[in-house]
Enzyme design. Sequence first.
Site, PDB file in Angstrom:
ATOM      1  N   ASP A  15       0.815  -1.213   0.000  1.00  0.00           N
ATOM      2  CA  ASP A  15       0.000   0.000   0.000  1.00  0.00           C
ATOM      3  C   ASP A  15       0.853   1.270   0.000  1.00  0.00           C
ATOM      4  O   ASP A  15       2.012   1.272   0.434  1.00  0.00           O
ATOM      5  CB  ASP A  15      -0.894   0.030   1.241  1.00  0.00           C
ATOM      6  N   HIS A  26       3.636  -2.586   3.139  1.00  0.00           N
ATOM      7  CA  HIS A  26       3.699  -1.212   2.654  1.00  0.00           C
ATOM      8  C   HIS A  26       5.036  -0.964   1.966  1.00  0.00           C
ATOM      9  O   HIS A  26       6.082  -1.399   2.463  1.00  0.00           O
ATOM     10  CB  HIS A  26       3.533  -0.211   3.799  1.00  0.00           C
TER      11      HIS A  26
END
Length: 731
Positions: free
Chosen positions: A96, A248
């Site tokens: 992300d 992430h």
Amino acid sequence: MAPRTSRRGAERGAVRRRRLPMRYLLPSLILVALMAMLMLRGFVHSEILADHRVQSPAASDQVPKEILDGGPVIDTRNGREDSVHIPDHKLVLTFDDGPDPEWTPKVLDVLKRHDAHAVFFITGTMASRYPDLVQRMVDEGHEIGLHTFNHPDLSLQSKSRVDWELSQNQLALAGAAGIRTSLFRPPYSSFAGEMDNKSWPVTEYIGSRGYITIVNNTDSEDWRRPGVEKIISNATPKGGKGAIVLMHDSGGDRSQTVAALDRFVSGLQDDGYRFDTLTAALKVPSAHTPVAGLDLWKGRAWVVAVQASENTTSVLVVGLAIIGALVLARFGLMLLLSVLHARKVRRRGFSWGRPITEPVSVLVPAYNEAKCIEQTVHSLVASDHPIEVIVIDDGSSDGTARIVENLRLPNVRVVRQLNAGKPAALNRGVANARYDLIVMMDGDTVFEPATVRELVQPFGDPSVGAVAGNAKVGNRDSLIGAWQHIEYVMGFNLDRRMYDMLNCMPTIPGAVGAFRRSALKRVGGMSDDTLAEDTDITIAMHRDGWRVVYAENARAWTEAPESVQQLWSQRYRWSYGTMQAIWKHRRAIIERGPSGRFGRVGMPLVSLFMILAPLLAPLIDVFLLYGLVFGPTEQTILAWFGVLAVQAICAAYAFRLDKERMTHLLSLPLQQILYRQLMYVVLLQSWITALTGGRLRWQKLRRTGAVGLPGAAGPGGGAAQQPEMDRRPVG
């Protein structure tokens, strides 16, 4: 009825009057373009329109049980309420918040090394800034999902804002890789079981827009930076189950994520797991569809605009840092050299050489200066040094010459000529002067009794060819006058002390300067090649090997412009004339020997601090405005006040050297906000005129006649200042 031709002529004249001159249009366009780029930068850096609120958890009684108990792939398209699990021994790595220029390439390198694929949920802000990384993801077989443009919590947003976040995210993706995607992950999302009554309506709406919502069922919690071992443990599914793993590749230091990823992928591949994209793991058609036509060109145009904004603002930030450092260095150099100059000329026993007592010729070029010429001449007659006064009437039509002749003062002569401009008038005066030391002044300036004596004492040093005096603003009670007073004391006279110590004085002010006749003769006298004949002759003196020094006690009082238009006209001429003089003497840079010192030291300093740096200095104010609006506000205000404090210290010291009252410095902050901006635009207009080959005509400055010697009696308080010499266009 008026003739038709007359009406047409009037119409054409009206059209010409309505047309915005290029000198106003181009600076305005540059300013608008700069602000647009900063706004775009703020937009793609989530400084504008960003919403960082996060919704508190709510009840989940309105969420279907099959969603709460289902898998991480949620399909609400066409009214469905389906969820899907990932097959056993298949892992879908998801990343992300990227792409990030530092960590995304490292993540991609690890995946490529292990022949693994993943899904990257990109934000529009990052994709717009780093489109090459998005293209690399697609080229290497990874899947792309949307993660909104500005990363807001969608449960707090309206449907129109949700649509905007999706469309802008798709626009960035189309511009970066030429595709669209049907995968979406809401910011701040978690497991399907954490869906509540606030997030579920958003998920339903997202489905109605054609998107599949992807959450996760295995959270590595790498955003906490718990350590490599803990990240691997959190990301590992139990009992061979399939999973969507949340990681992430942006949003902070992801070194632990990269280190854990390498070991995680390698270890689970050995255990029989396969790392693939979502659609490959579920054996469904790809989520990517190509974009063509207008949508593709819109996306590409968007990315180009963002890249231009990023590159331009990056250059501007570097330029701001350089200008800030140069400005502070200049202030430091001015203070240091001004202290040394004051100590040198004020120490007991200081002398330029033998005292200068011989008579001096004072030249007063005059054009239509009937309002002030009488008091100007009277101030000269009161001189405590023997002088002759030569008033050169340059074709005046208001009786200037007659006024001087009617005074019938001793040692005052009038020389008449047809209007030919100030340089020609001064050369005519030199030709008629009796003495070897020549003082030049403007016809609208008032000398103190000691001015001439103080001005010529440096000629006791035979190497001195010219002397700059101390020009002071007399009408300083108005706001514009006070600002110019600060500028004269700090920006001009403090500068002259610095340049004197560096032996590279750039300008002898037209209001108060002195020359050796022999030096003037050697350089060919005053030239009309530029609109700044004072700067031109000064540089010529340097190149001929003469010293040019500053006499701080040789004070001359002048009336500064009292309207913005007059100030604009004066400074426009000064700026443009300085550029002309620098260009005319550009070969001084390559000259050697003592005569080349100005080229080696003075020319770079003048070019940098009088022409280039002021052109970029508005960046300080542009970024100040940007910081005040979009943050960080406190740091921006502190930085601006820090620069102001440095300027105030320099100004206070300059006022102390000139024995001026400090009360005028109260207007210094306002001067920095308003007056400085006008000077920036004037300089920019001068650059435009120079680069476009335009010609600048002399403008007469209207004076009020309100300036005289301090304490002098007479109409308006003393001698007045009249218009500048009416000079013809160069060439």
